[in-house]
Design a protein around this motif. Structure first.
Motif, short mmCIF file in Angstrom:
data_model
loop_
_atom_site.label_atom_id
_atom_site.label_comp_id
_atom_site.label_asym_id
_atom_site.label_seq_id
_atom_site.Cartn_x
_atom_site.Cartn_y
_atom_site.Cartn_z
N LYS A 53 -32.64 60.86 -17.45
CA LYS A 53 -33.52 59.72 -17.28
C LYS A 53 -33.30 58.90 -18.13
O LYS A 53 -32.58 58.99 -19.46
CB LYS A 53 -35.08 60.27 -17.63
CG LYS A 53 -35.25 61.38 -16.78
CD LYS A 53 -36.68 61.62 -17.05
CE LYS A 53 -37.40 62.84 -16.29
NZ LYS A 53 -38.89 63.36 -16.59
N PHE A 54 -33.27 57.41 -17.94
CA PHE A 54 -32.86 56.43 -18.76
C PHE A 54 -34.24 55.55 -19.14
O PHE A 54 -35.14 55.53 -18.34
CB PHE A 54 -31.98 55.46 -18.06
CG PHE A 54 -30.68 55.89 -17.75
CD1 PHE A 54 -29.72 56.59 -18.56
CD2 PHE A 54 -30.19 55.73 -16.53
CE1 PHE A 54 -28.64 57.04 -18.65
CE2 PHE A 54 -28.68 56.28 -16.16
CZ PHE A 54 -28.20 56.74 -17.37
N SER A 99 -33.35 48.65 -10.36
CA SER A 99 -34.74 48.40 -10.15
C SER A 99 -35.53 49.15 -11.53
O SER A 99 -34.88 50.14 -11.67
CB SER A 99 -35.27 49.14 -8.92
OG SER A 99 -36.69 49.13 -9.10
N PRO A 100 -36.25 48.36 -12.24
CA PRO A 100 -37.06 49.12 -13.18
C PRO A 100 -37.82 50.33 -12.81
O PRO A 100 -38.17 51.04 -13.64
CB PRO A 100 -37.95 47.88 -13.66
CG PRO A 100 -37.45 46.61 -13.26
CD PRO A 100 -36.60 46.91 -12.01
N GLU A 101 -38.09 50.44 -11.42
CA GLU A 101 -38.78 51.42 -11.07
C GLU A 101 -37.84 52.94 -11.27
O GLU A 101 -38.40 54.09 -11.22
CB GLU A 101 -38.86 51.53 -9.44
CG GLU A 101 -39.99 50.45 -9.11
CD GLU A 101 -40.24 50.37 -7.51
OE1 GLU A 101 -39.68 51.10 -6.99
OE2 GLU A 101 -40.95 49.65 -7.23
N LEU A 102 -36.61 52.73 -11.55
CA LEU A 102 -35.71 53.68 -11.69
C LEU A 102 -35.67 54.28 -12.95
O LEU A 102 -35.18 55.53 -13.31
CB LEU A 102 -34.24 53.42 -11.37
CG LEU A 102 -34.10 53.14 -9.72
CD1 LEU A 102 -32.39 52.92 -9.76
CD2 LEU A 102 -34.31 54.43 -9.04
N VAL A 131 -35.44 60.82 -12.66
CA VAL A 131 -34.25 61.49 -12.73
C VAL A 131 -33.17 61.23 -11.95
O VAL A 131 -33.31 61.05 -10.54
CB VAL A 131 -34.41 63.18 -12.36
CG1 VAL A 131 -33.44 64.11 -12.50
CG2 VAL A 131 -35.69 63.68 -13.17
N LEU A 132 -31.89 60.90 -12.46
CA LEU A 132 -30.81 60.47 -11.83
C LEU A 132 -29.75 61.26 -11.76
O LEU A 132 -29.64 62.30 -12.64
CB LEU A 132 -30.56 58.84 -12.25
CG LEU A 132 -31.20 57.76 -12.34
CD1 LEU A 132 -30.91 56.54 -13.14
CD2 LEU A 132 -32.03 57.84 -11.01
N GLU A 173 -31.70 44.52 -8.10
CA GLU A 173 -32.81 43.62 -8.26
C GLU A 173 -32.67 42.49 -9.31
O GLU A 173 -31.91 42.81 -10.14
CB GLU A 173 -34.20 44.36 -8.38
CG GLU A 173 -34.78 45.33 -7.51
CD GLU A 173 -36.12 45.73 -7.83
OE1 GLU A 173 -36.84 45.21 -8.87
OE2 GLU A 173 -36.70 46.66 -7.26
N VAL A 174 -33.29 41.36 -9.13
CA VAL A 174 -33.15 40.54 -10.16
C VAL A 174 -34.26 40.83 -11.18
O VAL A 174 -35.17 41.27 -10.98
CB VAL A 174 -33.61 39.01 -9.47
CG1 VAL A 174 -33.75 38.03 -10.66
CG2 VAL A 174 -32.78 38.58 -8.50
N GLY A 175 -33.69 40.75 -12.46
CA GLY A 175 -34.67 41.03 -13.59
C GLY A 175 -34.45 42.76 -13.73
O GLY A 175 -35.66 43.29 -14.05
N GLY A 176 -33.24 43.20 -13.28
CA GLY A 176 -33.27 44.63 -13.49
C GLY A 176 -32.61 45.19 -14.91
O GLY A 176 -32.88 44.51 -15.69
#
Length: 450
Positions: free
Chosen positions: A340-341, A364-367, A371-372, A438-441
């Motif tokens: 996770k980041f 995306s900030p949602e990430l 868990v990646l 996304e923009v602003g990611g």
């Protein structure tokens, strides 16, 4: 008829003491002296002289190689002498590895010296003029170059040790006479007479033959060593300039290297291959580097292995690679990892150290906090790089970025639910075009390459 040697008092008052103090003036008044003392004639004289000149600033160390039955007795002898003279003494037992006994004993001895040297302390050794001449002759017979023929320096600064050899200009005959006059006790090492050892053979078999023909041979050889030290210093200045021009300790620009004369190329390659070790490669090893790697065909993948490093050519640059780096792609890859980041987090990966930072265009900030998956390349992957048209084979993108072949095994792919998010490379993070852009990611930013 040979003239009598001057007595200790004559030389002491007229020459030796002032020379001694002049050499010692290079060190601060707080410098202390650790004397390597074997109990032999030379080191016992040095111990006596130093304790007279620098009382309360002298310690002795006896390194017991444990190769002879009497070595423990010699340790007691040195201890008792130092006790009588109020000189602190260390007795250090060492284990000598198998192989060349002379070399391994010397290596063990210097490791013991390093272990006991204190801050602002100088190591003193009792090498004399005949030792110097013998060293030069033995190195000449082994095919040494300018550096080897420089033999021993009066004051020698190494990475971890500063050594001082105050007796280097003193003949063995003079030492013998002084020891008798001063009634200094000492022990005799029988290995000094064992002609199985090169130095003992040189001293017992060869020396008197050469000296009978060339009476001033010892002085001449000693003088040659000093001339070679000057030549070595000049050569090192040239080598430093050539290295700065051609590259650094890990790589050399072959275009620039070939602008130098052949002799300067050989010397630069030799000292470059040596790196931080004590010895340069043999002449034929430098020739192999030139023939098998530098001058190999353009499409050849030649590599030369020497002293724990691999030497390879890529894009007309010669690289010096640690063995574990060059052979990393032959090692089994660990399993995929899940992570996770979070913003401002730092992560250490095989390709470098990265920091998670906000970005004008990124993931995306949602990430964040999810868990990646991080997996290794297996071959055949394709990537649609953000801002580029179409999908590319990842292999082609790596080749286009000119990432070194031995670094490509560090590359890892970041994904979620089988959607490629980007690729971690030694050049940074490559953002992949996906629904998560996304923009602003955010993006991982390379802050140091491993």
């Amino acid at each position: 008829m040979r003239s009598a040697l001057p007595t200790f008092n004559e030389v002491w008052q007229r020459q030796f003491r002032s020379s001694f103090l002049k050499q010692g003036s290079q060190f601060s008044d707080q410098t202390t002296f650790l004397i390597g003392c074997s109990g032999g004639m030379d080191s016992m004289l040095l111990l006596f002289l130093l304790s007279e000149i620098y009382p309360d600033r002298v310690r002795a160390i006896y390194v017991n190689h444990q190769l002879q039955r009497v070595s423990d007795d010699w340790a007691v002898f040195v201890e008792n002498y130092c006790l009588a003279k109020n000189i602190p003494v260390i007795v250090q037992n060492v284990a000598v590895l198998s192989g060349n006994l002379e070399n391994q004993a010397r290596e063990a001895r210097y490791r013991a010296f390093e272990q006991h040297l204190q801050a602002n302390e100088i190591l003193l050794l009792a090498h004399h003029q005949q030792d110097q001449a013998e060293t030069l002759m033995l190195r000449l017979l082994s095919g040494a170059g300018v550096q080897g023929l420089s033999a021993m320096k009066m004051i020698d600064q190494r990475e971890k040790i500063t050594m001082w050899r105050p007796l280097l200009d003193l003949s063995r005959e003079q030492i013998c006479q002084w020891v008798r006059q001063l009634q200094i006790p000492y022990v005799n090492d029988p290995t000094n007479l064992d002609t199985h050892f090169d130095r003992a053979w040189c001293r017992q078999e060869l020396w008197h033959i050469l000296q009978s023909r060339f009476p001033k041979m010892q002085d001449a050889l000693s003088r040659t060593s000093y001339l070679m030290q000057d030549a070595d210093e000049i050569l090192n200045e040239v080598l430093a300039q050539d290295l700065a021009y051609c590259g650094h300790d890990r790589q050399l620009d072959l275009h620039k290297l070939k602008q130098l004369s052949k002799a300067r190329q050989r010397q630069l390659l030799s000292v470059w291959m040596r790196g931080k070790s004590n010895y340069r490669p043999a002449y034929d090893m430098v020739e192999r580097l030139q023939d098998e790697v530098i001058d190999a065909k353009v499409d050849a993948q030649g590599a030369l292995h020497w002293n724990g490093f691999y030497y390879v050519r890529y894009q007309n640059v010669l690289h010096r690679l640690a063995q574990d780096i060059y052979l990393a792609d032959q090692q089994p890859k660990p399993s995929d990892i899940h992570l996770k980041f979070e913003l401002n987090q730092q992560i250490d990966l095989h390709s470098g150290q990265f920091k998670i930072e906000s970005h004008d265009m990124g993931l995306s900030p949602e990430l964040l906090g999810k868990v990646l998956n991080l997996r290794w390349r297996t071959g055949g992957e394709k990537i649609h790089l953000y801002g580029r048209v179409g999908t590319w084979p990842l292999k082609k993108a790596i080749q286009g970025a000119q990432i070194f072949p031995w670094m490509r095994q560090t590359i890892q792919i970041l994904s979620i639910d089988n959607v490629m998010l980007g690729v971690f490379t030694p050049q940074g993070f490559w953002l992949a075009q996906s629904k998560y852009c996304e923009v602003g990611g955010w993006q991982p930013k390379l802050i140091s390459s491993l």
